[in-house]
Design an enzyme around this catalytic site. Structure first.
Site, PDB file in Angstrom:
ATOM      1  N   HIS A   1       0.782   5.175   1.021  1.00 15.35           N
ATOM      2  CA  HIS A   1       0.062   6.181   1.790  1.00 15.35           C
ATOM      3  C   HIS A   1       0.033   7.478   0.981  1.00 15.35           C
ATOM      4  O   HIS A   1       1.051   7.849   0.380  1.00 15.35           O
ATOM      5  CB  HIS A   1       0.811   6.498   3.091  1.00 15.35           C
ATOM      6  CG  HIS A   1       0.934   5.363   4.049  1.00 15.35           C
ATOM      7  ND1 HIS A   1       0.181   5.270   5.193  1.00 15.35           N
ATOM      8  CD2 HIS A   1       1.743   4.269   4.053  1.00 15.35           C
ATOM      9  CE1 HIS A   1       0.511   4.185   5.862  1.00 15.35           C
ATOM     10  NE2 HIS A   1       1.468   3.550   5.188  1.00 15.35           N
TER      11      HIS A   1
ATOM     12  N   HIS B   1       0.849  -1.201   0.000  1.00 15.85           N
ATOM     13  CA  HIS B   1       0.000   0.000   0.000  1.00 15.85           C
ATOM     14  C   HIS B   1       0.875   1.239   0.000  1.00 15.85           C
ATOM     15  O   HIS B   1       1.898   1.279   0.682  1.00 15.85           O
ATOM     16  CB  HIS B   1      -0.924   0.027   1.217  1.00 15.85           C
ATOM     17  CG  HIS B   1      -0.212  -0.106   2.530  1.00 15.85           C
ATOM     18  ND1 HIS B   1       0.212  -1.326   3.016  1.00 15.85           N
ATOM     19  CD2 HIS B   1       0.176   0.816   3.442  1.00 15.85           C
ATOM     20  CE1 HIS B   1       0.812  -1.145   4.182  1.00 15.85           C
ATOM     21  NE2 HIS B   1       0.824   0.156   4.461  1.00 15.85           N
TER      22      HIS B   1
HETATM   23  P1  5GP Z   1       1.956   0.600   7.312  1.00 19.73           P
HETATM   24  O1  5GP Z   1       2.488   0.999   8.648  1.00 19.73           O
HETATM   25  O2  5GP Z   1       1.845  -0.894   7.142  1.00 19.73           O
HETATM   26  O3  5GP Z   1       2.671   1.262   6.164  1.00 19.73           O
HETATM   27  O4  5GP Z   1       0.500   1.210   7.259  1.00 19.73           O
HETATM   28  C1  5GP Z   1      -0.649   0.487   7.553  1.00 19.73           C
HETATM   29  C2  5GP Z   1      -1.766   1.496   7.645  1.00 19.73           C
HETATM   30  O5  5GP Z   1      -2.990   0.787   7.641  1.00 19.73           O
HETATM   31  C3  5GP Z   1      -1.726   2.322   8.946  1.00 19.73           C
HETATM   32  O6  5GP Z   1      -1.637   3.712   8.629  1.00 19.73           O
HETATM   33  C4  5GP Z   1      -3.021   1.952   9.659  1.00 19.73           C
HETATM   34  O7  5GP Z   1      -3.608   3.060  10.305  1.00 19.73           O
HETATM   35  C5  5GP Z   1      -3.886   1.434   8.531  1.00 19.73           C
HETATM   36  N1  5GP Z   1      -4.839   0.419   8.914  1.00 19.73           N
HETATM   37  C6  5GP Z   1      -4.615  -0.660   9.710  1.00 19.73           C
HETATM   38  N2  5GP Z   1      -5.731  -1.418   9.826  1.00 19.73           N
HETATM   39  C7  5GP Z   1      -6.671  -0.799   9.069  1.00 19.73           C
HETATM   40  C8  5GP Z   1      -8.042  -1.112   8.780  1.00 19.73           C
HETATM   41  O8  5GP Z   1      -8.607  -2.089   9.241  1.00 19.73           O
HETATM   42  N3  5GP Z   1      -8.697  -0.246   7.968  1.00 19.73           N
HETATM   43  C9  5GP Z   1      -8.095   0.861   7.436  1.00 19.73           C
HETATM   44  N4  5GP Z   1      -8.839   1.654   6.641  1.00 19.73           N
HETATM   45  N5  5GP Z   1      -6.808   1.184   7.686  1.00 19.73           N
HETATM   46  C10 5GP Z   1      -6.112   0.357   8.502  1.00 19.73           C
END
Ligand code: 5GP
Ligand code: ZN
Length: 139
Positions: free
Chosen positions: A105, A103
């Site tokens: 951001h 993903h």
């Molecule tokens: P990472 O740290 O893996 O780059 O980002 C994961 C992102 O996913 C985080 O910003 C977190 O807030 C978001 N996230 C985690 N669980 C969920 C969820 O169930 N739904 C949504 N919409 N975002 C999520």
């Protein structure tokens, strides 16, 4: 998990399959974008391929164009909130990756300190999510 199939324990695969809720702002055949549930800033978005791949480096080359197209399209939506935003990829646990489904951001910036340096994040409210969907949806 099959090689190209969804991962059973992946929250983003569950969102793709509509087994988990999300505020979806963009969808095409291969990609999805939705509001981050714990936004750094208002309108924090996540753009994913529907296919479960943990890392950018595992996305098949044949899917680069569609993924980048989706990312750029959602960036244009983010322009409605602010012309300034961070587009970020956390790849690997020590780089801050928590969800191991690729993903990007998109984090709108409104003049606040660098959001990556903040620790407290509030849960996205339904009211704000509805307003953002109106701002970021088709059109
Ligand atoms: P990472 O740290 O893996 O780059 O980002 C994961 C992102 O996913 C985080 O910003 C977190 O807030 C978001 N996230 C985690 N669980 C969920 C969820 O169930 N739904 C949504 N919409 N975002 C999520
Ligand atoms: Zn997944």
């Amino acid at each position: 998990m099959t090689e190209n199939g969804p991962a059973d324990d992946c929250i983003f695969c569950a969102i793709v399959a509509r087994r988990a809720p999300a505020w979806i702002v963009y969808e095409d055949a291969k990609c999805l974008a939705f509001l981050d549930l714990f936004p750094f800033t208002r309108g924090h978005l996540l753009v994913i391929p529907k296919r479960h791949v943990p890392r950018l480096t595992e996305l098949p080359r044949s899917e680069y164009e569609e993924f980048f197209h989706a990312l750029a399209t959602v960036c244009r939506r983010a322009d409605r909130l602010s012309p300034d935003y961070n587009v970020a990829l956390n790849q690997g646990a020590r780089a801050g990756q928590i969800v191991f489904h690729l993903h990007f951001h998109i984090i709108p910036r409104y003049g606040e300190p660098n959001p990556f340096h903040q620790s407290a994040r509030n849960r996205l409210s339904d009211t704000d999510a509805r307003a953002l969907l109106r701002e970021l949806g088709d059109g």
